[in-house]
Design an enzyme around this catalytic site. Structure first.
Site, PDB file in Angstrom:
ATOM      1  N   ALA A 211      57.855 -48.296 -15.245  1.00 15.96           N
ATOM      2  CA  ALA A 211      57.505 -47.563 -16.464  1.00 15.96           C
ATOM      3  C   ALA A 211      56.841 -48.508 -17.450  1.00 15.96           C
ATOM      4  CB  ALA A 211      58.744 -46.921 -17.079  1.00 15.96           C
ATOM      5  N   ASN A 212      56.616 -48.015 -18.661  1.00 12.91           N
ATOM      6  CA  ASN A 212      56.105 -48.844 -19.752  1.00 12.91           C
ATOM      7  C   ASN A 212      56.836 -48.473 -21.033  1.00 12.91           C
ATOM      8  OD1 ASN A 212      54.678 -46.621 -21.095  1.00 12.91           O
ATOM      9  ND2 ASN A 212      53.348 -46.690 -19.283  1.00 12.91           N
ATOM     10  N   ARG A 213      56.440 -49.084 -22.137  1.00 14.27           N
ATOM     11  CA  ARG A 213      57.198 -48.931 -23.385  1.00 14.27           C
ATOM     12  C   ARG A 213      56.703 -47.798 -24.279  1.00 14.27           C
ATOM     13  NH1 ARG A 213      56.918 -54.642 -22.775  1.00 14.27           N
ATOM     14  NH2 ARG A 213      58.987 -55.593 -22.538  1.00 14.27           N
ATOM     15  N   ALA A 277      50.468 -42.906 -21.509  1.00 16.67           N
ATOM     16  CA  ALA A 277      50.346 -44.224 -20.872  1.00 16.67           C
ATOM     17  C   ALA A 277      50.838 -44.094 -19.433  1.00 16.67           C
ATOM     18  CB  ALA A 277      51.163 -45.260 -21.649  1.00 16.67           C
TER      19      ALA A 277
END
Length: 402
Positions: A211-213, A277
């Site tokens: 995942a990402n932030r 994102a």
């Protein structure tokens, strides 16, 4: 905008947030609405029928089998003689009852019998809001056409815990009621706009994912700003911990492939704004059981490329008239953004430098990149960025239609 001549049935549920309904009644009446309160038995433990009735200048209804009302099937009359039903606070139990179609008290009977639009303002402990059962009930109610405002994030009055579950403030509920009763005929009225938001989670095994932030704040703010200008907005959101925007159709997904499928189902649209994102890669094969440490070396993790949703839509057969992408970069910001215009078939790229604390933060510094040039925007709140972008989209359609 006022609520003059609008008849609002206010169902007050149990919970500490019930005290906010006293101010909500005042705010609704200030704008010209007449308010008829229905109080549940639990609500009377937190606020008195006397105070509610005095502020509403109306009788307070509470019992399903009250003789003087049921002579003319009172709950049906209440359900039909209103323009909007507001449930505040809407507890987890009330949401479950509505999703199941239960009518075992006056509030339940009214909610099942009404033909008026329904607006819920949830309020509950964060763990209850996040529980899978509540999420299922939320999805069911939305599919039934119920609208929501909130909940917000903050400290809970009754427990001191922090998280998502606070009831929306009275003025937020009033704004949502205005939108539900009289959607603004703004410059984007009649336009269908698709927005993506948040991260994607790509499973490695049952407990781990890539995942990402991304918090989803920017994408959700864009969806809300477009709706305020009158657009019919579909928001496809990855996993986030923020409430759905009011007046927007939200579709929740987990992975990039699920997001692409939801985007395809939401087309055709007049515009697409791709803020999400999306993870570039996923595990080539998801392990069906938790991967265990075996010795000192980590196990190999072959990766596969995820679909490029922006390029797929920007160069696809159902391409919207206006396609906008976001470029989150840590270096070579403008060069990367400019290259995306042609590579991905976009009309505009919103370029933002995420090398600092943008992801998960409240502010953003962006540049709007088009084939006509580059616009430098100052550092703004994500809400202000969204409002500015929504106005640019409205201007684009106005010029394109001229």
């Amino acid at each position: 905008m006022t609520l003059s001549s609008q008849r609002i049935l206010l169902v007050i549920g149990g919970g500490i947030a019930a005290y906010k309904c006293l101010d909500l009644i005042r705010r609704l009446r200030e704008r010209g609405a007449s308010v008829v309160p229905v109080m549940t038995k639990a609500a009377a433990e937190f606020v008195t029928p006397l105070s509610v009735g005095a502020l509403a200048a109306s009788r307070v209804y509470s019992g399903l089998f009250e003789r003087e009302d049921e002579q003319d099937v009172g709950h049906i009359r209440l359900a039909r003689e209103c323009d909007l039903v507001i449930v505040a606070p809407a507890s987890a139990d009330r949401m479950a009852a509505m999703a199941a179609g239960r009518a075992d008290d006056l509030a339940g009977a009214v909610l099942l019998a009404t033909r008026a639009p329904i607006l819920l303002a949830p309020a509950m402990n964060p763990a209850m809001w996040d529980h899978p059962a509540t999420r299922r009930n939320l999805d069911r109610l939305k599919s039934d056409g119920v609208s929501f405002v909130g909940p917000g994030t903050g400290e809970m009055a009754e427990s001191g815990e922090a998280g998502t579950g606070r009831m929306a403030e009275p003025l937020e509920i009033v704004a949502a009621a205005l939108e539900r009763l009289a959607p603004p005929a703004g410059p984007l009225s009649g336009r269908r706009i698709l927005v993506t938001s948040g991260p994607t989670h790509e499973p490695i095994d049952p407990v781990r994912y890539i995942a990402n932030r991304s918090s989803g704040r920017q994408g959700h703010a864009v969806a809300q700003a477009l709706a305020r200008l009158g657009a019919e907005v579909t928001l496809v959101s990855g996993p986030v911990a923020i409430p759905d925007p009011a007046g927007v159709t939200t579709i929740r997904v987990e992975t990039a492939r699920q997001m692409l499928a939801a985007v395809e189902r939401a087309l055709p649209a007049d515009a697409g704004v791709f803020v999400a994102a999306v993870a570039d890669w996923r595990a080539a094969e998801e392990n069906p059981v938790k991967m265990k440490k075996d010795g000192s070396e980590p196990p190999p993790l072959p990766l596969a490329l995820n679909p490029d949703i922006l390029a797929h839509v920007g160069k696809g057969r159902e391409r919207p008239r206006l396609v906008i992408g976001f470029a989150a970069e840590t270096n070579d910001l403008l060069a990367n953004a400019l290259s995306k215009l042609d590579r991905k078939g976009a009309d505009m790229i919103v370029a933002n430098d995420v090398s600092g604390s943008v992801m998960g933060g409240e502010e953003n510094t962006v540049r709007l990149v088009t084939r006509q040039g580059i616009e430098e925007w100052p550092t703004l709140s994500k809400t202000a960025v969204a409002e500015r972008l929504a106005r640019r989209i409205a201007d684009w359609f106005a010029k394109d239609s001229a």
